[in-house]
Write an enzyme that holds these catalytic residues in place. Structure first.
Site, PDB file in Angstrom:
ATOM      1  N   CYS A 100      -1.813  -2.331   6.889  1.00  0.00           N
ATOM      2  CA  CYS A 100      -1.420  -3.232   6.784  1.00  0.00           C
ATOM      3  C   CYS A 100      -0.315  -4.154   6.510  1.00  0.00           C
ATOM      4  O   CYS A 100      -0.524  -5.327   5.972  1.00  0.00           O
ATOM      5  CB  CYS A 100      -2.143  -2.298   4.866  1.00  0.00           C
ATOM      6  SG  CYS A 100      -3.784  -1.571   4.681  1.00  0.00           S
ATOM      7  N   LYS A 148      -7.111  -4.562  -3.064  1.00  0.00           N
ATOM      8  CA  LYS A 148      -8.103  -5.385  -1.961  1.00  0.00           C
ATOM      9  C   LYS A 148      -8.778  -3.722  -1.576  1.00  0.00           C
ATOM     10  O   LYS A 148      -8.697  -3.220  -1.601  1.00  0.00           O
ATOM     11  CB  LYS A 148      -6.978  -5.665  -0.761  1.00  0.00           C
ATOM     12  CG  LYS A 148      -5.992  -4.393  -0.628  1.00  0.00           C
ATOM     13  CD  LYS A 148      -4.868  -5.503   0.063  1.00  0.00           C
ATOM     14  CE  LYS A 148      -3.625  -4.360   1.505  1.00  0.00           C
ATOM     15  NZ  LYS A 148      -4.787  -3.176   2.228  1.00  0.00           N
ATOM     16  N   ASP A 184       0.712  -1.240  -0.171  1.00  0.00           N
ATOM     17  CA  ASP A 184      -0.130   0.175   0.141  1.00  0.00           C
ATOM     18  C   ASP A 184       1.004   1.491   0.011  1.00  0.00           C
ATOM     19  O   ASP A 184       0.434   2.001   1.077  1.00  0.00           O
ATOM     20  CB  ASP A 184      -0.725   0.242   0.980  1.00  0.00           C
ATOM     21  CG  ASP A 184      -1.848  -1.137   1.316  1.00  0.00           C
ATOM     22  OD1 ASP A 184      -1.712  -2.026  -0.009  1.00  0.00           O
ATOM     23  OD2 ASP A 184      -3.081  -1.048   1.937  1.00  0.00           O
TER      24      ASP A 184
END
Length: 259
Positions: free
Chosen positions: A194, A149, A35
């Site tokens: 994350c 995601k 991310d």
């Protein structure tokens, strides 16, 4: 020209000249870039600590070779459950009780944020320096798997392996298996969100997980320290990049065909 070069290569081999193979390849080890998207750096969820991790990730891409690289991205549709704009009267930092998709009577606490990482927006894109490097590697020296995601508006997904309710899994675990990966080298944002979720799921699935501490960040020293301590409790190895490189130096290898 290509034919000449191939023939020339074989002529060197036939003469017994040493042909170097990569001295940078980390066998059975995948690099995970979690991310590292514009919204988490200078966008809607801007974090002044985030840019500090970029040089370390650049080094891991520039100076090492990997049999597999995964780059995950939050990929939220408008109206996603994690957006405070989806919950009238709520603001960033508030929480709501979110029902499980499979078991509506069961709930989880959902943190709320500003709208972020919406597909086809600048904020959802991977940071330019990393994306440029990934493009240069794709189809040439390393397979790159992009995991998009949290596409289901009903449930959030911190882990690159599955959503927070384990309702739906990504292709990551099967892709790692196909490439014979045993170890994950973890980098990215955020350490306590994350990166944490992906690391813990990696341990649960039987991988060795190494967190490169100076290639991951969160919003405060206290949050990062707490996340690192928790991950170490799960069995994640935590190292700075310099220490990891020293521990994983690979000597040049040569093949020689004698006359």
């Amino acid at each position: 020209m290509r034919t000449y070069r191939v023939l020339n290569l074989f002529s060197f081999i036939g003469l017994g000249v040493a042909i170097p193979f990569s001295s940078k390849l980390h066998k059975k080890t995948a690099l995970a870039i979690i991310d590292v998207q514009n919204d988490f750096i200078t966008g809607s969820l801007a974090n002044p600590r985030a840019p500090a991790i970029l040089p370390q990730i650049y080094k891991l891409l520039d100076n090492h070779e990997w049999p597999f690289i995964v780059a995950s991205q939050d990929w939220h549709p408008p109206g996603h459950v994690s957006f405070f704009s989806s919950h009238p009267g709520k603001v960033s930092g508030d929480t709501v009780n979110d029902s499980f998709v499979d078991t509506p009577t069961k709930t989880e606490t959902q943190m709320l944020y500003a709208d972020h990482c919406i597909p086809e927006t600048w904020g959802a894109e991977i940071e330019r320096g990393i994306q440029t490097r990934l493009h240069s590697l794709e189809g040439y020296s390393a397979p790159v798997n992009y995991i998009k995601k949290a596409q289901d508006h009903r449930v959030d997904s911190y882990s690159a392996f599955a959503d927070n309710q384990y309702h739906r899994f990504t292709t990551l675990h099967s892709e790692l298996g196909l490439h014979g990966i045993e170890t994950l080298v973890m980098t990215g944002l955020l350490t306590n969100a994350c990166v944490r979720g992906t690391s813990i799921d990696g341990i649960k699935l039987g991988y060795e997980v190494v967190l490169i501490a100076d290639a991951t960040e969160t919003t405060s020293d206290a949050d990062k320290a707490a996340a690192v301590e928790e991950l170490e409790g799960w069995g994640v190895r935590v190292m700075n990049l310099t220490d990891w490189e020293s521990a994983n130096a690979i000597s040049p290898r040569f093949r020689r065909k004698e006359l």
